[in-house]
Design a protein around this motif. Structure first.
Motif, short mmCIF file in Angstrom:
data_model
loop_
_atom_site.label_atom_id
_atom_site.label_comp_id
_atom_site.label_asym_id
_atom_site.label_seq_id
_atom_site.Cartn_x
_atom_site.Cartn_y
_atom_site.Cartn_z
N ARG A 2 9.98 -6.93 2.82
CA ARG A 2 9.18 -6.61 1.64
C ARG A 2 9.91 -6.97 0.36
N TYR A 24 15.31 -4.78 1.68
CA TYR A 24 14.23 -5.40 0.92
C TYR A 24 14.74 -6.62 0.17
N VAL A 43 6.37 -2.59 -5.40
CA VAL A 43 6.41 -3.32 -4.14
C VAL A 43 5.33 -4.38 -4.16
N LYS A 45 2.52 -6.40 -2.60
CA LYS A 45 1.59 -6.25 -1.49
C LYS A 45 0.34 -7.05 -1.82
N ASN A 46 -0.05 -7.94 -0.93
CA ASN A 46 -1.23 -8.78 -1.12
C ASN A 46 -1.19 -9.54 -2.45
N ARG A 47 -0.03 -10.09 -2.76
CA ARG A 47 0.19 -10.88 -3.98
C ARG A 47 0.02 -10.09 -5.27
N TRP A 49 1.64 -6.48 -7.50
CA TRP A 49 2.72 -5.52 -7.59
C TRP A 49 2.12 -4.13 -7.71
N ARG A 75 2.23 5.11 1.05
CA ARG A 75 1.41 3.93 0.69
C ARG A 75 1.24 2.95 1.84
N LYS A 76 1.98 3.10 2.92
CA LYS A 76 1.89 2.15 4.04
C LYS A 76 0.53 2.17 4.67
#
Length: 76
Positions: A2, A24, A43, A45-47, A49, A75-76
């Motif tokens: 990640r 990370y 983080v 995630k899916n392009r 932040w 959040r996972k």
């Protein structure tokens, strides 16, 4: 692996980068050192932040790491 982006003053960001770099891919954005500065750990995630936690520049490092780990698991 990640991607994690840390927005914090130089001292805090260096410490957090050292803690997170083993698990990370870390990107650091240094902000001016000010007592009321709002720092963030985000983080990728899916392009996009996503902000995982926000904290003050004078918080304890252990508290910041704990807050990040708890919020990251939620959040996972």
């Amino acid at each position: 692996m990640r991607k994690v982006k840390i927005k914090a003053p130089r001292g805090i960001s260096a410490t957090l980068e050292e803690k997170f770099r083993h698990r990370y891919e870390v990107e650091v954005e240094v902000i001016p050192d000010h007592p009321k500065a709002i720092c963030q750990i985000m983080v990728g995630k899916n392009r996009k932040w996503i902000t995982i936690c926000s904290f003050a520049a004078d918080e304890n490092i252990k508290d910041i790491i704990t807050m990040f780990e708890v919020n990251f698991q939620l959040r996972k």
